[in-house]
Design an enzyme around this catalytic site. Structure first.
Site, PDB file in Angstrom:
ATOM      1  N   HIS A  65     -40.301 -35.426  30.359  1.00 30.45           N
ATOM      2  CA  HIS A  65     -40.780 -36.540  29.519  1.00 30.45           C
ATOM      3  C   HIS A  65     -39.882 -36.740  28.301  1.00 30.45           C
ATOM      4  O   HIS A  65     -39.880 -35.928  27.384  1.00 30.45           O
ATOM      5  CB  HIS A  65     -42.225 -36.261  29.088  1.00 30.45           C
ATOM      6  N   GLU A 145     -42.282 -48.699  31.570  1.00 32.67           N
ATOM      7  CA  GLU A 145     -43.566 -48.522  30.881  1.00 32.67           C
ATOM      8  C   GLU A 145     -44.330 -49.840  30.759  1.00 32.67           C
ATOM      9  O   GLU A 145     -43.753 -50.868  30.435  1.00 32.67           O
ATOM     10  CB  GLU A 145     -43.321 -47.959  29.475  1.00 32.67           C
ATOM     11  N   SER A 149     -53.018 -53.993  25.149  1.00 30.10           N
ATOM     12  CA  SER A 149     -54.463 -53.911  25.338  1.00 30.10           C
ATOM     13  C   SER A 149     -55.162 -55.253  25.128  1.00 30.10           C
ATOM     14  O   SER A 149     -56.354 -55.378  25.335  1.00 30.10           O
ATOM     15  CB  SER A 149     -55.042 -52.877  24.368  1.00 30.10           C
ATOM     16  N   HIS A 183     -48.642 -46.551  29.243  1.00 26.57           N
ATOM     17  CA  HIS A 183     -48.441 -45.909  27.938  1.00 26.57           C
ATOM     18  C   HIS A 183     -49.555 -44.937  27.600  1.00 26.57           C
ATOM     19  O   HIS A 183     -49.283 -43.771  27.310  1.00 26.57           O
ATOM     20  CB  HIS A 183     -48.248 -46.930  26.810  1.00 26.57           C
ATOM     21  N   GLU A 213     -53.578 -37.346  23.051  1.00 22.32           N
ATOM     22  CA  GLU A 213     -52.530 -36.667  22.286  1.00 22.32           C
ATOM     23  C   GLU A 213     -53.001 -36.235  20.900  1.00 22.32           C
ATOM     24  O   GLU A 213     -52.518 -35.230  20.374  1.00 22.32           O
ATOM     25  CB  GLU A 213     -51.360 -37.662  22.166  1.00 22.32           C
ATOM     26  N   ASP A 310     -40.128 -35.001  24.802  1.00 16.91           N
ATOM     27  CA  ASP A 310     -40.482 -36.281  24.208  1.00 16.91           C
ATOM     28  C   ASP A 310     -39.182 -36.883  23.647  1.00 16.91           C
ATOM     29  O   ASP A 310     -38.094 -36.366  23.937  1.00 16.91           O
ATOM     30  CB  ASP A 310     -41.567 -36.116  23.130  1.00 16.91           C
TER      31      ASP A 310
END
Ligand code: MCF
Ligand code: FE
Length: 406
Positions: A65, A145, A149, A183, A213, A310
């Site tokens: 990732h 990705e 929303s 995402h 997270e 990351d």
């Protein structure tokens, strides 16, 4: 066909086998692995290249990732709190992304290769990283990705996602594999989620999502409260989360290759569900630390976990050995030598599972993605080889991808 011999072979196979005075036979995939005496007897007509004293052979590391598009960040983004970080990303994103040129990302990929990473799972928000990945010899699983929303934006966002995915599909090759990233549960509309999952299932693409997270994400998803409320009200005019964590996870049945990143706030039920979905958890310990999130509780994790750096948006390094050193130090309750062995398996075999690849172990039939490195001095005990490899490796001596020296 080549044969290499080393003082130690760390196979990262199902039993974490380590072979003293071992050798490996390979062309583009691995043909045989064993003790040097056995290999020499079995392949008497092939020259053996000896890597010398204190040498180690192991599978190339898999960074499951990473966000290359944030590679220009050093001191711009604010660490210490997830919400502050997120606000700093939104404020500086355009500038950072513009500075992350193909040349800069290419340099970062070269650094990764030199530090022993042979495969990455690249989360691509804008496809600005496409060229750098395609041009590099590193294996890339390229996750286009999807994010958004807001109901009135979904058609536009879905069209943009599909065009990025289709462009990536045009570059499909042995070392470039298109995939899909969602995402997170808080940032992806149920329509987008459903449609994108349909594509992943139909095309058998690897799928990955950030999941639980931060404590702020937990508060928002479970209770529609906390600092995400302010954020969603101000930026998006939303007062409730688009999905609950378990509702979100329930959508992911029947996926061939699946992973969830972070999961540090996942409940025991969530972790059980992740395991039953056959998913891998991408563990990014440095990122979690810098954003002041919790540490993944490995004693509660049931699914296999892989290791990710990351992006440089939440790390100071994309080196997997740096990440492994941090992991070794952060999880202070684990017995150090056993845990070092487990970490090497996480960073190889489990990374391959997260990305759906036939890699990550020195086992017959697997892709010949192999790294060779030298320890600074002699190691007596097999028990501590993994620990010393993690402690002392900054750059590796040789990198083979698909059997080719790169
Ligand atoms: O994993 C870290 C923290 N959590 C979420 N997102 C990101 C991370 N690093 C980069 N990102 C990206 C993400 O892919 O940030 C963008 C998204 O495109 C903006 S939303 C935080
Ligand atoms: Fe991430």
């Amino acid at each position: 066909m080549k044969i290499f011999k080393a003082s130690w072979l760390i196979t990262c196979d199902d039993s974490s086998t380590i072979i003293k005075d071992g050798a490996i036979v390979f062309d583009n995939s691995i043909i045989d692995v064993g003790e040097i005496s056995f290999i020499e007897e079995k392949y008497p007509n092939i020259a053996v290249q000896d890597l010398g004293t204190n040498s180690v052979l192991m599978p190339g590391l898999i960074n499951s990732h990473v966000h290359l598009e944030f590679s220009s960040n050093t001191t711009t983004l604010q660490y210490g709190n997830f919400m502050q970080w997120l606000n700093s990303v939104i404020a500086s994103r355009d500038v950072l992304v513009e500075k992350a040129t193909t040349a800069l990302m290419g340099e970062k990929l070269d650094d990764m290769l030199r530090s022993g990473t042979t495969t990455i799972g690249a989360i691509s928000s804008y496809s600005h990283d496409l060229k750098a990945c395609v041009q590099s010899p590193i294996n890339t699983v390229f996750f286009a990705e999807v994010i958004g929303s807001k109901g009135d934006m979904v058609d536009t966002l879905f069209a943009d996602f599909k065009s990025r995915l289709n462009e990536a599909k045009g570059y499909l090759s042995q070392n470039f594999i298109p995939a899909i990233a969602i995402h997170s549960p808080y940032s992806v509309h149920p329509f987008l989620l459903r449609e994108v999952l349909k594509i992943a299932r139909e095309d058998e693409l690897a799928l990955s999502s950030h999941f639980l997270e931060s404590p702020e994400e937990f508060e928002w998803l479970h209770k529609d409260q906390g600092s995400f409320l302010e954020f969603f009200k101000n930026f998006l005019g939303q007062e409730t989360a688009v999905t609950k964590p378990m509702e979100f996870l329930n959508q992911f049945s029947q996926m061939k290759t699946l992973s969830f990143t972070h999961c540090v706030e996942a409940s025991e039920k969530d972790l059980e569900k992740i395991k039953s979905l056959g998913a891998v958890i991408n563990h990014c310990p440095t990122s979690n630390r810098l954003l002041n999130n919790s540490k993944l509780d490995l004693s509660k994790v049931e699914a296999p976990y892989s290791i990710g750096t990351d992006g440089l948006s939440s790390n100071n390094s994309l080196s997997m050995f740096d990440e492994l050193r941090n992991a070794l130090m952060i999880h202070e309750t684990q017995e150090v030598n056993e845990f070092a062995k487990e970490l090497l398996v996480s960073a190889t075999k489990n990374g391959a599972k997260a990305l759906g690849l036939n890699k990550g172990s020195l086992v017959k039939g697997y892709d010949a993605d192999i790294i060779a490195l030298n320890l600074p001095n002699h190691v007596d005990e097999e028990e501590s080889v993994a620990t010393h490899v993690i402690l002392h490796t900054k750059e590796v001596e040789r990198v083979f991808i698909g059997g080719e020296n790169v």
